[in-house]
Scaffold this active site. Structure first.
Site, PDB file in Angstrom:
ATOM      1  CB  CYS A   2      -4.949 -44.039 -44.816  1.00 26.02           C
ATOM      2  SG  CYS A   2      -3.358 -44.629 -43.946  1.00 26.02           S
ATOM      3  NE  ARG A  27     -12.393 -46.446 -44.265  1.00 25.92           N
ATOM      4  CZ  ARG A  27     -11.875 -47.044 -45.298  1.00 25.92           C
ATOM      5  NH1 ARG A  27     -11.002 -47.781 -45.419  1.00 25.92           N
ATOM      6  NH2 ARG A  27     -12.943 -47.178 -46.443  1.00 25.92           N
ATOM      7  CD1 TRP A  73      -3.036 -48.261 -38.444  1.00 26.19           C
ATOM      8  CD2 TRP A  73      -2.097 -49.215 -40.298  1.00 26.19           C
ATOM      9  NE1 TRP A  73      -2.546 -49.505 -38.053  1.00 26.19           N
ATOM     10  CE2 TRP A  73      -1.936 -49.901 -39.086  1.00 26.19           C
ATOM     11  CE3 TRP A  73      -1.431 -49.424 -41.449  1.00 26.19           C
ATOM     12  CZ2 TRP A  73      -1.326 -51.318 -39.334  1.00 26.19           C
ATOM     13  CZ3 TRP A  73      -0.799 -50.509 -41.563  1.00 26.19           C
ATOM     14  CH2 TRP A  73      -0.727 -51.674 -40.539  1.00 26.19           C
ATOM     15  CG  ASN A 109      -5.754 -43.307 -47.963  1.00 23.26           C
ATOM     16  OD1 ASN A 109      -5.265 -42.703 -47.066  1.00 23.26           O
ATOM     17  ND2 ASN A 109      -7.021 -43.679 -48.040  1.00 23.26           N
ATOM     18  N   GLY A 110      -2.058 -45.624 -49.269  1.00 20.40           N
ATOM     19  CA  GLY A 110      -1.307 -46.740 -50.233  1.00 20.40           C
ATOM     20  C   GLY A 110       0.122 -46.708 -49.843  1.00 20.40           C
ATOM     21  CD  GLU A 499     -12.693 -64.769 -36.309  1.00 19.45           C
ATOM     22  OE1 GLU A 499     -13.344 -63.643 -36.114  1.00 19.45           O
ATOM     23  OE2 GLU A 499     -11.572 -64.795 -36.988  1.00 19.45           O
ATOM     24  CE  LYS A 503     -12.934 -61.033 -34.440  1.00 24.24           C
ATOM     25  NZ  LYS A 503     -11.899 -61.508 -35.378  1.00 24.24           N
ATOM     26  CD  GLU A 506      -8.521 -59.151 -34.668  1.00 22.52           C
ATOM     27  OE1 GLU A 506      -8.548 -58.637 -35.920  1.00 22.52           O
ATOM     28  OE2 GLU A 506      -9.827 -59.782 -34.354  1.00 22.52           O
ATOM     29  CG  HIS A 522       1.243 -84.623 -33.242  1.00 21.57           C
ATOM     30  ND1 HIS A 522       1.949 -85.792 -33.566  1.00 21.57           N
ATOM     31  CD2 HIS A 522       0.066 -84.996 -33.501  1.00 21.57           C
ATOM     32  CE1 HIS A 522       1.099 -87.094 -33.809  1.00 21.57           C
ATOM     33  NE2 HIS A 522       0.092 -86.469 -33.730  1.00 21.57           N
ATOM     34  CE  LYS A 621     -14.496 -53.266 -39.801  1.00 30.11           C
ATOM     35  NZ  LYS A 621     -14.593 -54.632 -38.738  1.00 30.11           N
TER      36      LYS A 621
END
Length: 626
Positions: A2, A27, A73, A109-110, A499, A503, A506, A522, A621
């Site tokens: 946010c 963001r 957000w 925000n929060g 990673e 990606k 995402e 396994h 973000k």
């Protein structure tokens, strides 16, 4: 996550508020809004982009000298206009807005952890709620405490809040005043250039081009903002002075240029970002990590700390966690220091065994990641006081909280999916490895010279890897038709496989998993079919022959392989085996090169599938809530 922008001025401040939101769009958000004092309080809100908000503001002719704005957000309550900020409070017994004008407008925000009990108490007093958010609770709480002085009402309200917050508040009855407060979520003051206006924001980027005079509010601060003046009180509500800093948050850093998306731009910026991160490094020394105090003087001594510690604990989230997993291999093989890597959000909620001789290393792009900050505080509460951060923002909360720091110079990263921040973190962590090895007497002059030469060559090596883009595009055409993918790596390159899978998830929304290649038999081998592409990171290292056996296991089950191989691995393309040859073998620093094709694969697959590359669904973000 946010974003907040607020202002008190002698001019129409709406263009500045909306432009600030546009600068925070990177963001990630799912709704946005603006509220201003225009005789009374008026607002516009939307679940579309800031551009739509700008259209609304123009059509409704919204103007004002004092105002607040927000990108949200969603946490509490779905992305919907009635849940979007700013939130109003009309007082008790409120009905339609035309009947009882709003008295309080607030952005936040929060996350407020005790919002349910506060909501119940306020409802019992007659307050009516129009959203599912925890934020509306704060607006009503401030209204309930208001007695003619907004500053006093906010100070009283924050004493009742449990959780994380950065808030900006305006009041119908005080037209030239904005009150801000923060605890656990960032908030800054922007001091106006001509003494006729002042600003609040969650990120200096929002004020680029408006002011470069920034005050970073401390934990618990409450600020009273007016056009030509401001007051700050600390968590005990005692008046304090905070340092004004000159911060260059150039809006030009966010220009897309000739690239199709910011993610592509940032992938191709990696040679420059690595060069900038290593600029000025002429030799390996613990002093590279010395802390800096608020007045700019030298803080803690890294040399002393490195001598004293005998373990490393890395705390991070997401992509930063995978950079920490890579660093574990370096720290244990080169510096010979036992290293543990923890997901920050898990670490603080489990029983662990503290050791005061442990160096706590946090990794964060923004320096404001709530889970990592909380994990750092938890580690310190256990008596582990030696702290260091690898961070991309020199003025962030994380840098201020840690004794030692290495600031990467990736520059502003707009795309939600991190690319250049990751590789610059790896560069900083490799320097940390060498500095610790030197402090412990485990780095010879010859090794230091060799590693430094390899690091200085990284930008050139990365340019060669970027030249592989056309081959990656051909792979992406295959991946765009898939819904699942498997990534394999061994040793130092297992975190790079993780990673790469992240990606792909995402930005393409393809389900992807990563495994240490030795684990294939396994369990994961049961998933392998001709419809499950298997991406393999295959450097020419000590585990190559073992990895080749894993590849044969995939082919024997009809799996299709996509292999990133060093030139001398003797892995050849054939039916069901697609090979891209890396330009050169790069030893310990190989992860920095091998991750780049995986970034390009995710990017071009996303383009082929038509997803919103820079703003993937459900993601933000900078994750500033737990």
């Amino acid at each position: 996550m946010c974003g907040i922008v607020g202002a008190a001025s002698h001019r129409n401040i709406v263009p500045v508020l909306v432009q600030g939101l546009q600068r925070l769009e990177y963001r990630g958000y799912d709704s946005c809004g603006v509220a201003v004092h225009a005789g009374g309080l008026t607002r516009a809100r939307t679940t579309s982009r800031v551009a739509d908000l700008l259209t609304q503001v123009a059509e409704d002719k919204i103007e004002g000298l004092t105002g607040i704005a927000h990108t949200r957000w969603a946490t509490h309550g779905a992305p919907a206009v009635h849940n979007a900020h700013p939130h109003f409070s009309h007082g008790t017994g409120e009905g339609a807005e035309t009947i009882r004008p709003a008295r309080i407008a607030l952005v936040h925000n929060g996350i407020i952890e005790n919002h349910e009990s506060l909501r119940a108490a306020l409802q019992a007093r007659g307050y009516v709620f129009h959203s599912q958010t925890d934020t509306e609770v704060i607006a009503h709480l401030i209204d309930s405490l208001y007695d003619g002085d907004l500053f006093e009402a906010v100070k009283a309200a924050v004493l009742q809040l449990h959780g994380a917050y950065a808030i900006a508040v305006i009041c119908r009855d005080e037209p030239h005043r904005v009150i801000g407060a923060r605890a656990g979520s960032p908030l800054i003051l922007g001091v106006g250039k001509d003494g006729t206006e002042n600003f609040l924001a969650s990120d200096a980027m929002a004020l680029a081009g408006v002011t470069d005079q920034i005050v970073y509010l401390d934990e618990g601060d409450v600020i009273d903002l007016q056009p030509g003046k401001y007051w700050i009180v600390d968590r005990a509500h005692k008046p304090v002075m905070r340092q004004v800093r000159t911060v260059q948050a150039h809006s030009g850093a966010a220009e897309l240029g000739p690239y199709r998306h910011y993610m592509q731009k940032e992938i191709f910026e990696q040679p420059r970002a690595i060069a900038d991160t290593l600029e000025g490094v002429v030799g390996i020394a613990p002093e590279l990590f010395d802390g800096v105090t608020n007045d700019g003087s030298t803080g803690a001594s890294a040399h002393r700390v490195f001598k004293e510690i005998d373990k490393v604990l890395i705390l991070a989230c997401g992509t930063s966690y995978y950079s920490g997993c890579t660093a574990k291999y370096w720290l244990e093989s080169i510096a010979r220091i036992p290293t543990q890597v923890e997901i920050a959000s898990e670490y603080r909620y489990r029983d662990s065994v503290p050791d005061p001789k442990t160096l706590i290393v946090t990794i964060t792009q923004s320096g404001e990641t709530a889970d990592t900050l909380a994990a750092l505080k938890h580690a310190r509460s256990l008596g582990m006081e030696q702290t260091l951060t690898i961070c991309n923002v020199a003025t962030s909360a994380m840098v201020r909280e840690c004794k030692l720091a290495y600031i990467t110079r990736a520059g502003v990263e707009i795309g939600v999916a991190s690319t250049k921040a990751f590789t610059t973190q790896l560069a900083g962590l490799f320097l940390l490895t060498l500095a610790l090895a030197q402090a412990k007497g485990r780095l010879t002059d010859e090794d230091e010279a060799k590693y430094l030469q390899e690091m200085r060559h990284l930008p050139v090596a990365l340019q060669s890897v970027l030249a592989l883009e056309p081959q990656i595009i051909s792979w992406s055409e295959d991946f765009a038709r898939k819904e699942n993918a498997l990534f394999l790596g061994r040793g130092l390159h297992y975190p790079i496989a993780l990673e790469g899978a992240l990606k792909l998830k995402e930005v393409t929304y393809i389900h992807a998993e990563a495994y240490a290649a030795g684990e294939l038999k396994h369990g994961p081998l049961a998933l392998v079919t001709s419809e499950m592409p298997v991406v393999t990171v295959a450097p020419n290292d000590a585990l190559l022959e073992k990895l080749k056996s894993n590849l044969q296991e995939v082919r024997a089950r009809g799996g299709v392989l996509y292999v990133l191989a060093d030139g001398d691995t003797r892995i050849e393309s054939s039916d069901g085996v697609h090979v891209i040859r890396m330009p050169e073998h790069y030893g310990a620093l190989s992860p920095l090169l091998h991750v780049v094709p995986l970034q390009l694969l995710a990017y071009h697959t996303a383009c082929a599938r038509g997803t919103d590359v820079d703003k993937p669904r459900n993601l933000a973000k900078s994750v500033t809530v737990e």
